[in-house]
Design a protein around this motif. Structure first.
Motif, PDB file in Angstrom:
ATOM      1  N   UNK A  68      91.911  57.721  53.267  1.00  0.00           N
ATOM      2  CA  UNK A  68      90.725  57.821  54.116  1.00  0.00           C
ATOM      3  C   UNK A  68      91.080  57.765  55.592  1.00  0.00           C
ATOM      4  N   UNK A  69      90.217  58.391  56.383  1.00  0.00           N
ATOM      5  CA  UNK A  69      90.283  58.341  57.844  1.00  0.00           C
ATOM      6  C   UNK A  69      89.171  57.407  58.303  1.00  0.00           C
ATOM      7  N   UNK A  70      89.527  56.386  59.109  1.00  0.00           N
ATOM      8  CA  UNK A  70      88.611  55.310  59.467  1.00  0.00           C
ATOM      9  C   UNK A  70      88.496  55.222  60.983  1.00  0.00           C
ATOM     10  N   UNK A  71      87.279  55.215  61.487  1.00  0.00           N
ATOM     11  CA  UNK A  71      87.063  55.084  62.925  1.00  0.00           C
ATOM     12  C   UNK A  71      87.539  53.723  63.408  1.00  0.00           C
ATOM     13  N   UNK A  72      88.355  53.734  64.445  1.00  0.00           N
ATOM     14  CA  UNK A  72      88.888  52.482  64.976  1.00  0.00           C
ATOM     15  C   UNK A  72      87.896  51.690  65.792  1.00  0.00           C
ATOM     16  N   UNK A  73      86.744  52.288  66.125  1.00  0.00           N
ATOM     17  CA  UNK A  73      85.759  51.599  66.956  1.00  0.00           C
ATOM     18  C   UNK A  73      84.548  51.136  66.140  1.00  0.00           C
ATOM     19  N   UNK A  74      84.732  51.049  64.842  1.00  0.00           N
ATOM     20  CA  UNK A  74      83.738  50.428  63.940  1.00  0.00           C
ATOM     21  C   UNK A  74      82.375  51.126  63.990  1.00  0.00           C
ATOM     22  N   UNK A  75      82.397  52.452  63.979  1.00  0.00           N
ATOM     23  CA  UNK A  75      81.155  53.222  63.928  1.00  0.00           C
ATOM     24  C   UNK A  75      81.087  53.989  62.623  1.00  0.00           C
ATOM     25  N   UNK A 117      86.963  63.438  61.326  1.00  0.00           N
ATOM     26  CA  UNK A 117      88.342  63.243  61.769  1.00  0.00           C
ATOM     27  C   UNK A 117      89.284  64.235  61.084  1.00  0.00           C
ATOM     28  N   UNK A 118      88.986  64.574  59.847  1.00  0.00           N
ATOM     29  CA  UNK A 118      89.811  65.546  59.133  1.00  0.00           C
ATOM     30  C   UNK A 118      89.777  66.906  59.824  1.00  0.00           C
ATOM     31  N   UNK A 119      88.618  67.285  60.373  1.00  0.00           N
ATOM     32  CA  UNK A 119      88.515  68.545  61.107  1.00  0.00           C
ATOM     33  C   UNK A 119      89.338  68.512  62.391  1.00  0.00           C
ATOM     34  N   UNK A 120      89.350  67.358  63.069  1.00  0.00           N
ATOM     35  CA  UNK A 120      90.201  67.229  64.258  1.00  0.00           C
ATOM     36  C   UNK A 120      91.659  67.523  63.893  1.00  0.00           C
ATOM     37  N   UNK A 121      92.121  66.888  62.814  1.00  0.00           N
ATOM     38  CA  UNK A 121      93.524  67.013  62.420  1.00  0.00           C
ATOM     39  C   UNK A 121      93.854  68.453  62.014  1.00  0.00           C
ATOM     40  N   UNK A 122      92.910  69.135  61.362  1.00  0.00           N
ATOM     41  CA  UNK A 122      93.188  70.487  60.876  1.00  0.00           C
ATOM     42  C   UNK A 122      93.065  71.553  61.958  1.00  0.00           C
ATOM     43  N   UNK A 123      92.256  71.284  63.011  1.00  0.00           N
ATOM     44  CA  UNK A 123      91.958  72.336  63.989  1.00  0.00           C
ATOM     45  C   UNK A 123      92.649  72.168  65.341  1.00  0.00           C
ATOM     46  N   UNK A 131      65.908  49.806  85.779  1.00  0.00           N
ATOM     47  CA  UNK A 131      67.085  48.933  85.733  1.00  0.00           C
ATOM     48  C   UNK A 131      67.749  48.969  84.349  1.00  0.00           C
ATOM     49  N   UNK A 132      68.010  50.175  83.872  1.00  0.00           N
ATOM     50  CA  UNK A 132      68.666  50.354  82.589  1.00  0.00           C
ATOM     51  C   UNK A 132      69.865  51.278  82.751  1.00  0.00           C
ATOM     52  N   UNK A 133      70.808  51.150  81.819  1.00  0.00           N
ATOM     53  CA  UNK A 133      71.965  52.050  81.816  1.00  0.00           C
ATOM     54  C   UNK A 133      72.045  52.732  80.453  1.00  0.00           C
ATOM     55  N   UNK A 134      72.564  53.935  80.472  1.00  0.00           N
ATOM     56  CA  UNK A 134      72.791  54.692  79.250  1.00  0.00           C
ATOM     57  C   UNK A 134      74.082  55.472  79.370  1.00  0.00           C
ATOM     58  N   UNK A 135      74.659  55.836  78.238  1.00  0.00           N
ATOM     59  CA  UNK A 135      75.963  56.507  78.234  1.00  0.00           C
ATOM     60  C   UNK A 135      75.866  57.834  77.479  1.00  0.00           C
ATOM     61  N   UNK A 136      76.374  58.880  78.115  1.00  0.00           N
ATOM     62  CA  UNK A 136      76.540  60.189  77.476  1.00  0.00           C
ATOM     63  C   UNK A 136      78.024  60.384  77.198  1.00  0.00           C
ATOM     64  N   UNK A 137      78.357  60.729  75.965  1.00  0.00           N
ATOM     65  CA  UNK A 137      79.744  60.990  75.606  1.00  0.00           C
ATOM     66  C   UNK A 137      79.929  62.480  75.346  1.00  0.00           C
ATOM     67  N   UNK A 138      81.073  62.999  75.767  1.00  0.00           N
ATOM     68  CA  UNK A 138      81.425  64.394  75.506  1.00  0.00           C
ATOM     69  C   UNK A 138      82.794  64.415  74.828  1.00  0.00           C
ATOM     70  N   UNK A 139      82.852  64.993  73.659  1.00  0.00           N
ATOM     71  CA  UNK A 139      84.094  65.060  72.893  1.00  0.00           C
ATOM     72  C   UNK A 139      85.121  65.897  73.647  1.00  0.00           C
ATOM     73  N   UNK A 140      86.292  65.329  73.894  1.00  0.00           N
ATOM     74  CA  UNK A 140      87.334  66.028  74.635  1.00  0.00           C
ATOM     75  C   UNK A 140      88.034  67.113  73.846  1.00  0.00           C
ATOM     76  N   UNK A 141      87.711  67.247  72.563  1.00  0.00           N
ATOM     77  CA  UNK A 141      88.286  68.305  71.744  1.00  0.00           C
ATOM     78  C   UNK A 141      87.270  69.420  71.486  1.00  0.00           C
ATOM     79  N   UNK A 142      86.075  69.030  71.074  1.00  0.00           N
ATOM     80  CA  UNK A 142      85.076  70.026  70.667  1.00  0.00           C
ATOM     81  C   UNK A 142      84.048  70.327  71.747  1.00  0.00           C
TER      82      UNK A 142
END
Length: 286
Positions: free
Chosen positions: A132-139, A146-152, A222-233
């Motif tokens: 299995x491939x397991x997220x290191x950040x507990x999500x 993750x398998x697609x990352x490795x294959x592509x 007075x709130x914060x939010x985070x947008x993430x962008x995948x550096x591969x896809x």
């Protein structure tokens, strides 16, 4: 009850792989800016009384961070015996008993069918696989992602890594291995007696993938939010997270064993000191 043994993986089974960056920073910034009003949840975005607006939401900080995930391959081998009753048909209509060596078996008949029955001791060997491939950040990210990352996408093995924005994994190697062990031992073995039962870890690999993180502040609320962008896809995650704990030392293959091990106990019972292997972290300042 029986004693289960764990075979510690050889050094060659532990490796570090780093992906190459694909998506450019400028494109990631543009994507994040387009989605910044969605960084605070759907309820805030569509609230007619108080919702974020272009002029009230500003970028507060950004980073290209490296997120870890694990590839754990393990095998459980079990040697055991079973007692099982066998029924063997007898085709001779006149047979009354059957003799095998010095044992005599009565032939049981029912209508036009005949059989003998005996209890045999089966000696068995079973292998149970975990891969299995397991997220290191507990999500809750599926292994297939993750398998697609490795294959592509391109990645390379690294003897050591010194990146200031490498996230410290919330799932340590010890915790990931215990997840594998729990899965393997949870597979029932129908046995009369177990002669040998051990788990061998064949691969404990860490992969590092690039992710852009943009934190926006909504000044009027007075709130914060985070947008993430995948550096591969280039894919965008609107409900992102900002992880503050980084690996501030040179990361080697040996150091993976200790990396994040202090949080293992909070993830899996007994996952702390009791399962931690020996390893060293080389200080980058030396």
């Amino acid at each position: 009850m029986h004693n289960q043994q764990t075979v510690l993986h050889p050094d060659s089974a532990t490796k570090i792989f780093v992906f190459e960056e694909v998506y450019p920073l400028r494109a990631a910034q543009e994507q994040a800016d387009k989605k910044k009003l969605s960084a605070f949840g759907m309820f805030a975005k569509f609230n007619p009384l108080n919702r974020p607006k272009e002029e009230t939401v500003q970028l507060s900080r950004q980073e290209l961070r490296w997120e870890p995930f694990w590839h754990i391959v393990a095998k459980r081998s079990v040697d055991y015996s079973c007692q099982l009753a066998y029924q063997v048909p007898v085709h001779n209509p006149y047979a009354q008993t059957l003799q095998i060596d010095d044992k005599v078996f009565e032939v049981a008949r029912q209508k036009d069918k005949a059989r003998i029955e005996f209890v045999a001791l089966e000696h068995c060997h079973r292998k149970i696989q975990f891969d299995q491939l397991i997220d290191g950040m507990q999500r809750d990210i599926k292994s297939s992602v993750f398998a697609q990352y490795i294959s592509k996408y391109k990645y390379a093995e690294a003897a050591q890594v010194e990146r200031p924005e490498l996230l410290k994994p919330l799932v340590s190697m010890a915790a990931a291995k215990q997840m594998a062990s729990a899965n393997l031992t949870g597979q029932a073995v129908n046995a009369f007696e177990i002669q040998g039962d051990h788990i061998e870890f064949e691969s404990t690999h860490m992969y590092m993938r690039p992710v852009f993180a943009f934190e926006f502040r909504w000044s009027s609320a007075d709130k914060v939010g985070v947008i993430e962008v995948d550096g591969l896809t280039g894919e965008v995650v609107e409900n992102g997270r900002w992880f503050k704990d980084k690996v501030n030392k040179i990361l080697t293959r040996e150091a993976l064993v200790d990396l994040g091990a202090e949080v293992a106990g909070s993830l899996v019972p007994g996952g702390g000191v009791g399962v931690k292997l020996l390893g060293k972290m080389t200080d980058s300042r030396v």
